[in-house]
Scaffold this motif. Structure first.
Motif, PDB file in Angstrom:
ATOM      1  N   HIS A 208      58.229  26.800  45.468  1.00  0.00           N
ATOM      2  CA  HIS A 208      57.339  25.681  45.191  1.00  0.00           C
ATOM      3  C   HIS A 208      57.465  24.635  46.295  1.00  0.00           C
ATOM      4  O   HIS A 208      58.559  24.407  46.819  1.00  0.00           O
ATOM      5  N   ASP A 209      56.321  24.007  46.645  1.00  0.00           N
ATOM      6  CA  ASP A 209      56.279  23.029  47.739  1.00  0.00           C
ATOM      7  C   ASP A 209      55.900  21.653  47.181  1.00  0.00           C
ATOM      8  O   ASP A 209      54.826  21.498  46.591  1.00  0.00           O
ATOM      9  N   VAL A 210      56.767  20.670  47.370  1.00  0.00           N
ATOM     10  CA  VAL A 210      56.507  19.305  46.879  1.00  0.00           C
ATOM     11  C   VAL A 210      55.751  18.471  47.932  1.00  0.00           C
ATOM     12  O   VAL A 210      55.246  17.392  47.628  1.00  0.00           O
ATOM     13  N   LEU A 234      62.906  25.106  46.606  1.00  0.00           N
ATOM     14  CA  LEU A 234      62.072  23.939  46.376  1.00  0.00           C
ATOM     15  C   LEU A 234      61.895  23.309  47.759  1.00  0.00           C
ATOM     16  O   LEU A 234      62.872  22.967  48.419  1.00  0.00           O
ATOM     17  N   GLU A 235      60.630  23.196  48.184  1.00  0.00           N
ATOM     18  CA  GLU A 235      60.350  22.822  49.578  1.00  0.00           C
ATOM     19  C   GLU A 235      59.985  21.347  49.708  1.00  0.00           C
ATOM     20  O   GLU A 235      59.227  20.829  48.885  1.00  0.00           O
ATOM     21  N   ASP A 236      60.465  20.716  50.770  1.00  0.00           N
ATOM     22  CA  ASP A 236      60.140  19.331  51.102  1.00  0.00           C
ATOM     23  C   ASP A 236      60.111  18.443  49.861  1.00  0.00           C
ATOM     24  O   ASP A 236      59.101  17.773  49.580  1.00  0.00           O
ATOM     25  N   GLY A 260      61.740  21.198  56.770  1.00  0.00           N
ATOM     26  CA  GLY A 260      61.670  21.254  58.232  1.00  0.00           C
ATOM     27  C   GLY A 260      60.361  21.647  58.873  1.00  0.00           C
ATOM     28  O   GLY A 260      60.301  21.759  60.088  1.00  0.00           O
ATOM     29  N   GLU A 261      59.265  21.831  58.089  1.00  0.00           N
ATOM     30  CA  GLU A 261      58.026  22.249  58.755  1.00  0.00           C
ATOM     31  C   GLU A 261      57.486  21.173  59.692  1.00  0.00           C
ATOM     32  O   GLU A 261      56.752  21.483  60.618  1.00  0.00           O
ATOM     33  N   VAL A 262      57.835  19.905  59.472  1.00  0.00           N
ATOM     34  CA  VAL A 262      57.357  18.865  60.392  1.00  0.00           C
ATOM     35  C   VAL A 262      58.393  18.512  61.469  1.00  0.00           C
ATOM     36  O   VAL A 262      58.129  17.674  62.320  1.00  0.00           O
ATOM     37  N   VAL A 281      65.935  26.337  56.668  1.00  0.00           N
ATOM     38  CA  VAL A 281      65.341  25.438  57.648  1.00  0.00           C
ATOM     39  C   VAL A 281      63.980  26.015  58.051  1.00  0.00           C
ATOM     40  O   VAL A 281      63.868  27.190  58.395  1.00  0.00           O
ATOM     41  N   ARG A 282      62.942  25.155  57.916  1.00  0.00           N
ATOM     42  CA  ARG A 282      61.558  25.646  58.037  1.00  0.00           C
ATOM     43  C   ARG A 282      60.909  25.381  59.398  1.00  0.00           C
ATOM     44  O   ARG A 282      59.702  25.459  59.556  1.00  0.00           O
ATOM     45  N   THR A 283      61.695  25.029  60.394  1.00  0.00           N
ATOM     46  CA  THR A 283      61.140  24.792  61.728  1.00  0.00           C
ATOM     47  C   THR A 283      60.387  26.032  62.220  1.00  0.00           C
ATOM     48  O   THR A 283      60.753  27.159  61.894  1.00  0.00           O
TER      49      THR A 283
END
Ligand code: EZ4
Ligand code: CO
Length: 401
Positions: A208-210, A234-236, A260-262, A281-283
């Motif tokens: 899930h992405d917040v 649980l994302e961001d 970390g996507e941003v 880590v979502r880089t």
């Protein structure tokens, strides 16, 4: 093997993409994704006006040296525009090296650490019923991991939830300002995952992405409430400008966290990783300095048992997707890869060797990245400005992304 020049191709086959094509003396070229959703032309200019003139005549085989030259040489460090431009050059150089040595990029990165790469898809629905049904649809076509989002009663539009049309986060025309209520949202998420587990069981990974929208203490409560439903992540959960916020969340929940996507550099995630405040880590290749820099982030993360889970939404082009899959296949502490299929128009502009089957992906075995750009087709889809929506609280206050 000198770089002779290159071009920056901006096209919009359904959404905007910025692609660097770097050319060398003997005709071998490499591609790099440089797309920064909603700020595309800033990176295009950085590449065209500042980096291409600096690259001409340099040895394309010196990937690490060119990275350091562009990073240290700029004097002005980091930032999404700079790092996306450096990423594009770095990705194109890995593509060139693979083609020169006649081998897929993952072989240059240490070879395959696994047979294929686990990916997750995006299921969403305006109601819990619709979202559960959509998630079931993903399982039916082979996915083993699904991110699930649903609408909030009383809120007209919720980011990440489509209303009949394809899920599309960047909108053409006037920028969209949506209303947001964290209270309303929080009242829906736990019931959604209760239903999902009841109907789909525990054999599927649920995510899930917040989208950074909660305060730390709200995120802590959500993570705690979701524990019985065993999320993959649980994302961001909150904005990551202050890494300390994650210490607060961590004190209250064992739900795994992904952030970390941003982020655009190792310095954005250093403390989160070293203090083990996150699990994934979502880089990405395109936004965090290319394959070279992403490998350094992964190596740091490996020391702390943090795994990778790169961003892979459709604003990252097939060139980034290909690069991500070479990285994912090779890096030891890979966790999962986000995957949203592109439109057929986008696939026509970017023919590629990567493939999906049974919930996993593989980059293919073509030399380099295994992705190309058809410039003639790209030219039929000219750039059209588009922006992510923004969110305001019900009283009109601008809210965090
Ligand atoms: O909001 O790619 O996890 N995926 C996401 C995406 C991002 C967009 C931003 O350009 O959060 O939907
Ligand atoms: Co996200």
């Amino acid at each position: 093997m000198k770089i002779t020049g290159g071009k920056v191709i901006v096209c919009s086959p359904g959404r905007n993409f910025v692609t660097l094509k770097l050319e060398t003396a003997d005709g071998v070229y490499g591609l790099g994704d440089a797309t920064l959703n909603g700020r595309e032309m800033a990176v295009a200019s950085y590449l065209r006006d500042h980096l291409l003139p600096l690259l001409e005549g340099r040895d394309a085989r010196r990937i690490e040296d060119i990275w350091q030259f562009l990073y240290k040489g700029a004097y002005w460090r980091r930032g999404p525009v700079t790092m996306a431009a450096i990423a594009a050059v770095d990705t194109a150089l890995w593509d060139i090296k693979g083609k020169l040595l006649n081998t897929p990029v993952y072989q240059l990165l240490g070879g395959a650490s696994r047979e294929a790469v686990l990916v997750y898809g995006h299921a969403n629905g305006e109601t819990i019923d619709n979202a559960v049904e959509a998630a079931g649809g993903f399982l039916a076509v082979g996915y083993r991991a699904v991110r699930v989002q649903c609408g909030v009663p009383g809120m007209e539009k919720v980011y990440g939830v489509s209303s009949g049309m394809a899920y599309e986060p960047a909108l053409r025309g006037p920028i969209s300002e949506t209303a947001w209520s964290s209270e309303g949202y929080l009242s829906c998420v736990t019931p959604l995952f209760e239903r999902l587990r009841r109907e789909l069981g525990f054999d599927v990974h649920l995510l899930h992405d917040v989208h950074h929208r909660l305060r730390p203490i709200e995120a802590a409560r959500l993570g705690h409430d979701l524990e019985p439903h065993r999320l993959f992540w649980l994302e961001d959960p909150t904005v990551a400008d202050n890494p300390e916020s994650f210490r607060l969340i961590r004190q209250h929940t064992t739900t795994p966290l992904a952030v970390g996507e941003v982020f655009n550099s190792i310095h954005d995630c250093r403390q989160l990783i070293q203090e083990q405040l996150i699990d994934y880590v979502r880089t990405t290749v395109v936004h965090a300095g290319g394959i070279s820099h992403l490998r350094k982030i992964a190596s740091l993360a490996e020391l702390y048992q943090v795994r990778t889970g790169s961003h892979g939404a459709t604003d990252l082009s097939p060139v980034c997707m290909a690069a991500a899959l070479h990285f994912d296949l090779s890096v030891h502490n890979f966790g999962i890869q986000e995957y949203m299929p592109h439109t057929s128009e986008t696939d026509r502009v970017f023919p590629h060797a990567y493939r999906f089957a049974d919930g996993v992906m593989h980059p293919g075995d073509k030399p380099g990245l295994g992705v190309d750009i058809d410039e003639a087709v790209a030219a039929t889809f000219p750039y059209r400005p588009a922006y992510l929506p923004v969110a305001r609280l019900l009283d009109g206050t601008m809210h965090d992304w």
